[in-house]
Design a protein around this motif. Structure first.
Motif, PDB file in Angstrom:
ATOM      1  N   GLU A 106       0.825  -1.207   0.000  1.00 21.04           N
ATOM      2  CA  GLU A 106       0.000   0.000   0.000  1.00 21.04           C
ATOM      3  C   GLU A 106       0.861   1.261   0.000  1.00 21.04           C
ATOM      4  N   ARG A 119      -0.751 -12.916   1.738  1.00 22.00           N
ATOM      5  CA  ARG A 119      -1.928 -12.702   0.894  1.00 22.00           C
ATOM      6  C   ARG A 119      -2.394 -14.002   0.238  1.00 22.00           C
ATOM      7  N   ALA A 139     -13.317  -7.162  -2.528  1.00 23.35           N
ATOM      8  CA  ALA A 139     -12.702  -6.209  -3.463  1.00 23.35           C
ATOM      9  C   ALA A 139     -13.724  -5.213  -3.988  1.00 23.35           C
ATOM     10  N   GLN A 146      -9.307  -4.423  -2.607  1.00 24.22           N
ATOM     11  CA  GLN A 146      -8.536  -5.437  -1.897  1.00 24.22           C
ATOM     12  C   GLN A 146      -9.420  -6.598  -1.476  1.00 24.22           C
ATOM     13  N   ASP A 150      -5.369  -9.365   0.614  1.00 23.94           N
ATOM     14  CA  ASP A 150      -4.671  -8.088   0.421  1.00 23.94           C
ATOM     15  C   ASP A 150      -4.775  -7.211   1.662  1.00 23.94           C
ATOM     16  N   ILE A 156      -1.929  -4.142  -2.597  1.00 25.21           N
ATOM     17  CA  ILE A 156      -2.917  -3.794  -3.610  1.00 25.21           C
ATOM     18  C   ILE A 156      -2.424  -4.347  -4.944  1.00 25.21           C
TER      19      ILE A 156
END
Length: 270
Positions: A106, A119, A139, A146, A150, A156
């Protein structure tokens, strides 16, 4: 700081640096991520099928053991594929590379093994109840597109853009410096983090206000002189000096030439 969500289309993710300069990243939409996932799923399925076929043939006399081992191997290949490639290829798998997507932190920098593992280990939850329904809804509702994995890893998925070599670097003076073995050797010693900052600045310089652009390249120009232990040529501005270093970091003269064909084009704004 991020922009308002755009569920199905690409959105933006904005990173504010310590120098108060903003960089904007184009977020990958659900459609492109789904296509990348299909490619990766096909590769994993083919790879697992080949491995399991050989395993079943080798352990044909122990069907129960072969079946149990097959399940373990499937999960190892499924998880290992994404974790290994995203770590080795700085946030890309085969599917993401084909679709020009990349996973980053991020904060805007590349991911490492920790982020790739975190992730991807969360995928079983994102896949519930089928076809990534939980991950897709996550998401869809997230400001930065995300999925749960994530969010857990602080990553991202963004669209990748190629570096444009500016036409200002085509003069004989700069070409001479690019042929200087000492200059090239010192540039190649720059750390991964330093290279990321240089390329990010080169890619997104057109998105900055003039004040922010001058401030950013002034800081980078001074830091590069210290890092390279070289004085900036007097005829170069801080921005051109930084872009010259970015050009020297490109993999080969032929790659510079191919990128040079894009010199007159402006970077695509998200």
């Amino acid at each position: 700081m991020t922009s308002p969500p755009a569920p199905l289309l690409d959105g933006n993710h904005t990173v504010l640096t310590p120098e108060y300069v903003e960089f904007r990243f184009t977020l990958a939409g659900l459609y492109s991520r789904f296509l990348a996932w299909l490619v990766d799923t096909l590769i994993v399925a083919l790879g697992c099928s080949a491995i399991l076929l050989g395993l079943n043939m080798a352990l044909s006399f122990f069907p129960g053991f072969a079946s149990a081992l097959s399940v373990v191997i499937y999960f190892l290949v499924d998880w290992g594929y994404a974790i290994t490639l995203e770590t080795a290829w700085s946030g890309q798998t085969v599917g993401k590379r084909l679709l020009s997507l990349r996973v980053i932190q991020e904060s805007g920098v590349r991911i490492g093994f920790y982020h790739a593992a975190l992730r991807n280990l969360a995928r079983p939850v994102d896949r519930l109840p089928f076809l990534y329904l939980v991950g897709g809804l996550s998401a869809l509702l997230s400001r930065s597109h995300q999925r749960l994995g994530d969010m857990l890893a602080g990553t991202i998925v963004v669209r990748e853009r190629r570096l444009r070599v500016p036409s200002a670097l085509g003069t004989p003076a700069e070409e001479g410096l690019l042929a200087d073995a000492l200059f090239i050797s010192r540039v190649k010693k720059l750390s991964t983090e330093e290279r990321d900052v240089i390329f990010s600045a080169a890619l997104r310089r057109e998105e900055l206000s003039m004040e922010a652009r001058l401030r950013l390249f002034s800081t980078l120009g001074a830091r590069l002189q210290d890092a390279l232990a070289m004085e900036k040529p007097a005829h170069l501005s801080d921005e051109k000096w930084t872009l010259l270093v970015a050009t020297a970091l490109l993999p080969s003269p032929s790659a510079r030439g191919r990128l040079g064909g894009l010199r007159t084009r402006q970077p695509t704004r998200p």
